[in-house]
Design a protein around this motif. Sequence first.
Motif, PDB file in Angstrom:
ATOM      1  N   LEU A   2       0.849  -1.178   0.000  1.00  0.00           N
ATOM      2  CA  LEU A   2       0.000   0.000   0.000  1.00  0.00           C
ATOM      3  C   LEU A   2       0.886   1.231   0.000  1.00  0.00           C
ATOM      4  O   LEU A   2       1.625   1.467   0.946  1.00  0.00           O
ATOM      5  N   ARG A   3       0.820   1.986  -1.085  1.00  0.00           N
ATOM      6  CA  ARG A   3       1.637   3.196  -1.194  1.00  0.00           C
ATOM      7  C   ARG A   3       0.902   4.353  -0.546  1.00  0.00           C
ATOM      8  O   ARG A   3      -0.249   4.623  -0.857  1.00  0.00           O
ATOM      9  N   LEU A   4       1.553   5.034   0.335  1.00  0.00           N
ATOM     10  CA  LEU A   4       0.979   6.177   1.041  1.00  0.00           C
ATOM     11  C   LEU A   4       1.463   7.477   0.400  1.00  0.00           C
ATOM     12  O   LEU A   4       2.300   8.184   0.935  1.00  0.00           O
ATOM     13  N   ALA A   5       0.915   7.740  -0.759  1.00  0.00           N
ATOM     14  CA  ALA A   5       1.295   8.944  -1.499  1.00  0.00           C
ATOM     15  C   ALA A   5       0.714  10.174  -0.814  1.00  0.00           C
ATOM     16  O   ALA A   5      -0.424  10.167  -0.361  1.00  0.00           O
ATOM     17  N   LYS A   6       1.514  11.224  -0.748  1.00  0.00           N
ATOM     18  CA  LYS A   6       1.049  12.477  -0.150  1.00  0.00           C
ATOM     19  C   LYS A   6       0.036  13.123  -1.089  1.00  0.00           C
ATOM     20  O   LYS A   6       0.254  13.243  -2.291  1.00  0.00           O
ATOM     21  N   THR A   7      -1.076  13.508  -0.533  1.00  0.00           N
ATOM     22  CA  THR A   7      -2.108  14.176  -1.314  1.00  0.00           C
ATOM     23  C   THR A   7      -2.794  15.223  -0.452  1.00  0.00           C
ATOM     24  O   THR A   7      -2.886  15.068   0.765  1.00  0.00           O
ATOM     25  N   ASP A   8      -3.258  16.270  -1.084  1.00  0.00           N
ATOM     26  CA  ASP A   8      -3.952  17.334  -0.364  1.00  0.00           C
ATOM     27  C   ASP A   8      -5.469  17.172  -0.415  1.00  0.00           C
ATOM     28  O   ASP A   8      -6.183  17.760   0.381  1.00  0.00           O
ATOM     29  N   SER A   9      -5.958  16.381  -1.404  1.00  0.00           N
ATOM     30  CA  SER A   9      -7.398  16.204  -1.534  1.00  0.00           C
ATOM     31  C   SER A   9      -7.722  14.839  -2.139  1.00  0.00           C
ATOM     32  O   SER A   9      -6.872  14.218  -2.771  1.00  0.00           O
ATOM     33  N   VAL A  10      -8.957  14.398  -1.909  1.00  0.00           N
ATOM     34  CA  VAL A  10      -9.449  13.135  -2.455  1.00  0.00           C
ATOM     35  C   VAL A  10     -10.873  13.338  -2.949  1.00  0.00           C
ATOM     36  O   VAL A  10     -11.565  14.275  -2.545  1.00  0.00           O
ATOM     37  N   LEU A  11     -11.319  12.439  -3.813  1.00  0.00           N
ATOM     38  CA  LEU A  11     -12.695  12.444  -4.301  1.00  0.00           C
ATOM     39  C   LEU A  11     -13.489  11.470  -3.445  1.00  0.00           C
ATOM     40  O   LEU A  11     -13.224  10.272  -3.437  1.00  0.00           O
ATOM     41  N   LEU A  12     -14.463  11.977  -2.702  1.00  0.00           N
ATOM     42  CA  LEU A  12     -15.218  11.207  -1.725  1.00  0.00           C
ATOM     43  C   LEU A  12     -16.643  10.984  -2.232  1.00  0.00           C
ATOM     44  O   LEU A  12     -17.361  11.954  -2.507  1.00  0.00           O
ATOM     45  N   PRO A  13     -17.072   9.713  -2.360  1.00  0.00           N
ATOM     46  CA  PRO A  13     -18.469   9.479  -2.740  1.00  0.00           C
ATOM     47  C   PRO A  13     -19.385   9.728  -1.541  1.00  0.00           C
ATOM     48  O   PRO A  13     -19.063   9.345  -0.418  1.00  0.00           O
ATOM     49  N   VAL A  14     -20.510  10.378  -1.799  1.00  0.00           N
ATOM     50  CA  VAL A  14     -21.480  10.684  -0.740  1.00  0.00           C
ATOM     51  C   VAL A  14     -22.858  10.251  -1.242  1.00  0.00           C
ATOM     52  O   VAL A  14     -23.362  10.791  -2.229  1.00  0.00           O
ATOM     53  N   THR A  15     -23.453   9.279  -0.566  1.00  0.00           N
ATOM     54  CA  THR A  15     -24.769   8.788  -0.946  1.00  0.00           C
ATOM     55  C   THR A  15     -25.835   9.556  -0.169  1.00  0.00           C
ATOM     56  O   THR A  15     -25.730   9.732   1.037  1.00  0.00           O
ATOM     57  N   LEU A  16     -26.842  10.016  -0.900  1.00  0.00           N
ATOM     58  CA  LEU A  16     -27.914  10.815  -0.307  1.00  0.00           C
ATOM     59  C   LEU A  16     -29.263  10.155  -0.520  1.00  0.00           C
ATOM     60  O   LEU A  16     -29.485   9.469  -1.523  1.00  0.00           O
ATOM     61  N   ARG A  17     -30.153  10.403   0.428  1.00  0.00           N
ATOM     62  CA  ARG A  17     -31.534   9.931   0.353  1.00  0.00           C
ATOM     63  C   ARG A  17     -32.413  11.098   0.793  1.00  0.00           C
ATOM     64  O   ARG A  17     -32.639  11.311   1.974  1.00  0.00           O
ATOM     65  N   LEU A  18     -32.883  11.871  -0.190  1.00  0.00           N
ATOM     66  CA  LEU A  18     -33.653  13.077   0.092  1.00  0.00           C
ATOM     67  C   LEU A  18     -35.150  12.776   0.089  1.00  0.00           C
ATOM     68  O   LEU A  18     -35.634  12.036  -0.769  1.00  0.00           O
TER      69      LEU A  18
END
Length: 119
Positions: A2-18
């Motif tokens: 597992l490579r722990l690359a330095k990153t400032d941001s990630v794309l996060l999935p968010v599931t919604l139920r409105l």
Amino acid sequence: MLRLAKTDSVLLPVTLRLPTDKVDVFNEGTIHVQVKVLSKDRLKAMSDDDTQDAEYIREIVLDVQGLGDDAGTAITGPAAVDQVLTGTWSNFLQAAILQAYFAQFGEARVKNSKTSRGR
């Protein structure tokens, strides 16, 4: 490995139920939110300062993908972030984004997760 690359941001999935205007019928979907990766120390400092949800959103959200208007036209760029901050569904969007963020990155904000705040 597992490579722990330095990153400032990630794309996060968010599931919604409105909710909708019909009982037991929901508008469901997943959006993707580009979020900053903050250190535990920074998150703890924000928690200690009693940071409100909208302030967390301003701090961590860089971009939102997957939102659309009533006509099905994509809402993109700053307009999408504005929807999260002040749009009609902002309370739902902010709560879902923060819940996904803290589920992913730890519970540094446990102090702010009070029953009276609806979480």
